[in-house]
Scaffold this motif. Sequence first.
Motif, PDB file in Angstrom:
ATOM      1  N   UNK A 110     106.768  53.902  59.429  1.00  0.00           N
ATOM      2  CA  UNK A 110     108.137  54.652  59.610  1.00  0.00           C
ATOM      3  C   UNK A 110     107.705  55.825  60.222  1.00  0.00           C
ATOM      4  N   UNK A 111     106.621  56.850  59.846  1.00  0.00           N
ATOM      5  CA  UNK A 111     106.508  57.996  60.732  1.00  0.00           C
ATOM      6  C   UNK A 111     106.135  57.681  62.322  1.00  0.00           C
ATOM      7  N   UNK A 112     105.326  56.720  62.374  1.00  0.00           N
ATOM      8  CA  UNK A 112     104.749  56.493  63.668  1.00  0.00           C
ATOM      9  C   UNK A 112     105.872  55.789  64.431  1.00  0.00           C
ATOM     10  N   UNK A 113     106.676  54.900  64.172  1.00  0.00           N
ATOM     11  CA  UNK A 113     107.705  54.481  64.919  1.00  0.00           C
ATOM     12  C   UNK A 113     108.849  55.318  65.314  1.00  0.00           C
ATOM     13  N   UNK A 114     109.109  56.299  64.207  1.00  0.00           N
ATOM     14  CA  UNK A 114     110.011  57.360  64.470  1.00  0.00           C
ATOM     15  C   UNK A 114     109.447  58.076  65.446  1.00  0.00           C
ATOM     16  N   UNK A 115     108.281  58.467  65.577  1.00  0.00           N
ATOM     17  CA  UNK A 115     107.554  59.392  66.564  1.00  0.00           C
ATOM     18  C   UNK A 115     107.812  58.713  67.941  1.00  0.00           C
ATOM     19  N   UNK A 116     107.630  57.331  67.938  1.00  0.00           N
ATOM     20  CA  UNK A 116     107.403  56.720  69.137  1.00  0.00           C
ATOM     21  C   UNK A 116     108.889  56.749  69.793  1.00  0.00           C
ATOM     22  N   UNK A 117     109.800  56.529  68.814  1.00  0.00           N
ATOM     23  CA  UNK A 117     111.403  56.513  69.384  1.00  0.00           C
ATOM     24  C   UNK A 117     111.596  57.630  69.789  1.00  0.00           C
ATOM     25  N   UNK A 118     111.313  59.087  69.076  1.00  0.00           N
ATOM     26  CA  UNK A 118     111.727  60.247  69.668  1.00  0.00           C
ATOM     27  C   UNK A 118     111.000  60.521  71.119  1.00  0.00           C
ATOM     28  N   UNK A 159     116.406  51.756  57.769  1.00  0.00           N
ATOM     29  CA  UNK A 159     117.408  52.825  57.407  1.00  0.00           C
ATOM     30  C   UNK A 159     117.722  53.891  58.453  1.00  0.00           C
ATOM     31  N   UNK A 160     116.548  54.278  59.110  1.00  0.00           N
ATOM     32  CA  UNK A 160     116.537  55.224  60.064  1.00  0.00           C
ATOM     33  C   UNK A 160     117.174  54.356  61.402  1.00  0.00           C
ATOM     34  N   UNK A 161     116.894  53.124  61.481  1.00  0.00           N
ATOM     35  CA  UNK A 161     117.539  52.412  62.642  1.00  0.00           C
ATOM     36  C   UNK A 161     119.002  52.185  62.695  1.00  0.00           C
ATOM     37  N   UNK A 162     119.343  51.943  61.404  1.00  0.00           N
ATOM     38  CA  UNK A 162     120.896  51.871  61.226  1.00  0.00           C
ATOM     39  C   UNK A 162     121.830  53.196  61.699  1.00  0.00           C
ATOM     40  N   UNK A 163     121.223  54.245  61.649  1.00  0.00           N
ATOM     41  CA  UNK A 163     121.625  55.491  62.084  1.00  0.00           C
ATOM     42  C   UNK A 163     121.413  55.472  63.752  1.00  0.00           C
ATOM     43  N   UNK A 164     120.262  55.000  64.037  1.00  0.00           N
ATOM     44  CA  UNK A 164     119.937  55.289  65.393  1.00  0.00           C
ATOM     45  C   UNK A 164     120.765  54.656  66.653  1.00  0.00           C
ATOM     46  N   UNK A 165     121.184  53.277  65.957  1.00  0.00           N
ATOM     47  CA  UNK A 165     121.952  52.496  66.881  1.00  0.00           C
ATOM     48  C   UNK A 165     123.323  52.957  67.460  1.00  0.00           C
ATOM     49  N   UNK A 166     123.848  53.643  66.296  1.00  0.00           N
ATOM     50  CA  UNK A 166     125.130  54.346  66.888  1.00  0.00           C
ATOM     51  C   UNK A 166     124.959  55.738  67.460  1.00  0.00           C
ATOM     52  N   UNK A 167     123.792  56.225  67.528  1.00  0.00           N
ATOM     53  CA  UNK A 167     123.576  57.398  68.071  1.00  0.00           C
ATOM     54  C   UNK A 167     123.285  57.102  69.545  1.00  0.00           C
ATOM     55  N   UNK A 168     122.691  56.091  70.081  1.00  0.00           N
ATOM     56  CA  UNK A 168     122.143  55.853  71.358  1.00  0.00           C
ATOM     57  C   UNK A 168     122.964  54.838  72.098  1.00  0.00           C
ATOM     58  N   UNK A 169     123.937  53.981  71.394  1.00  0.00           N
ATOM     59  CA  UNK A 169     124.517  53.080  72.289  1.00  0.00           C
ATOM     60  C   UNK A 169     125.431  53.558  73.273  1.00  0.00           C
ATOM     61  N   UNK A 170     125.821  54.815  73.176  1.00  0.00           N
ATOM     62  CA  UNK A 170     126.646  55.495  74.259  1.00  0.00           C
ATOM     63  C   UNK A 170     125.820  55.955  75.513  1.00  0.00           C
ATOM     64  N   UNK A 171     124.534  55.975  75.318  1.00  0.00           N
ATOM     65  CA  UNK A 171     123.403  56.272  76.531  1.00  0.00           C
ATOM     66  C   UNK A 171     123.102  54.970  77.053  1.00  0.00           C
ATOM     67  N   UNK A 172     123.591  53.862  76.774  1.00  0.00           N
ATOM     68  CA  UNK A 172     123.224  52.443  77.270  1.00  0.00           C
ATOM     69  C   UNK A 172     121.947  51.772  76.562  1.00  0.00           C
ATOM     70  N   UNK A 173     121.517  52.348  75.440  1.00  0.00           N
ATOM     71  CA  UNK A 173     120.322  51.884  74.903  1.00  0.00           C
ATOM     72  C   UNK A 173     120.693  51.029  73.603  1.00  0.00           C
ATOM     73  N   UNK A 174     119.864  49.691  73.793  1.00  0.00           N
ATOM     74  CA  UNK A 174     120.202  48.662  72.756  1.00  0.00           C
ATOM     75  C   UNK A 174     119.274  49.065  71.793  1.00  0.00           C
ATOM     76  N   UNK A 175     119.543  48.413  70.412  1.00  0.00           N
ATOM     77  CA  UNK A 175     118.757  48.708  69.341  1.00  0.00           C
ATOM     78  C   UNK A 175     118.636  47.303  68.416  1.00  0.00           C
ATOM     79  N   UNK A 176     117.327  46.652  68.315  1.00  0.00           N
ATOM     80  CA  UNK A 176     117.355  45.626  67.573  1.00  0.00           C
ATOM     81  C   UNK A 176     116.246  45.609  66.408  1.00  0.00           C
ATOM     82  N   UNK A 177     116.835  45.328  65.274  1.00  0.00           N
ATOM     83  CA  UNK A 177     115.809  44.963  64.290  1.00  0.00           C
ATOM     84  C   UNK A 177     115.312  43.804  63.908  1.00  0.00           C
TER      85      UNK A 177
END
Length: 279
Positions: A110-118, A159-177
């Motif tokens: 969790x914390x490692x992937x979150x840091x990489x995403x940021x 749970x983190x990614x479910x929020x992320x998808x809506x936050x970054x879609x407008x920047x052209x960034x895809x999210x896949x779980x």
Amino acid sequence: MSEQRVWLITGATSGFGRAIAEAALGAGDVVVAAARRPEALDDLVAAHPDRVRAIRLDVTDQAAITAAVAEAVLWHGRIDVLVNNAGRGMLGAVEETTDRELREQMELHFFGPAALVRAVLPHMRRQGTGAVVQMSSMGGRMSFPGAGAYSASKHALEGLTLALVGEVAGFGIKTLIVEPGAFRTSFAGTGALAQTAEMPEYADVVGPVRRNLPASDGNQPGDPAKAAAAILAALDADETPLRLPLGADALDAIEAAAARDRADAAAWEKVARGTDFDA
């Protein structure tokens, strides 16, 4: 995305990480392969010297994450796909699991992937394109005795990614779980699967899991190469799914869990709706 994508893949020495790296290279892309033991990637680097860079990275080291992303951008000018794959399983009942063991799972998954995403998002936002692939598990949507710590960390990631998808879609960034079942990786192998200290009280319910999961190593039904091909296909699709279960076992378990949830909701619908203030 650019015609030749740049991938940053953690846990790239074996299993899904290695399979995804090989699939990306097969598609003509560039791979920054991150691992705690990058020397284990020497053969991949030798086979593709112009398109693979192996770097040392422990995803629980925040400073190392920042440096790794900066190096990848310095070398290639961009990161198109981040694959958060590094991980390790753990078996043990909830009561058997110590704070240290639970925190280790959360740091890794969790914390490692979150840091990489940021760390990668500023670059992807600037590019106006990119993709984040979170390697979860069917345990990210359900669980079973003995898998509490592991599943908790994957639930947190989802749970983190479910929020992320809506936050970054407008920047052209895809999210896949990605939610795999049992695949023929090193996940269940000797030395790869952590286990808590055992309590005799849980021998009957957790004991079979302790025995059966390691015994399954090498005989799992899932093919990592096919999983990697499915992930690339999902990223290339016009409508990339938010969640991608992989393996018949994963799909069956997730659908069964969803059916139980729907049944509970239906049975208790009147009670649930009756807790609002009267109009």
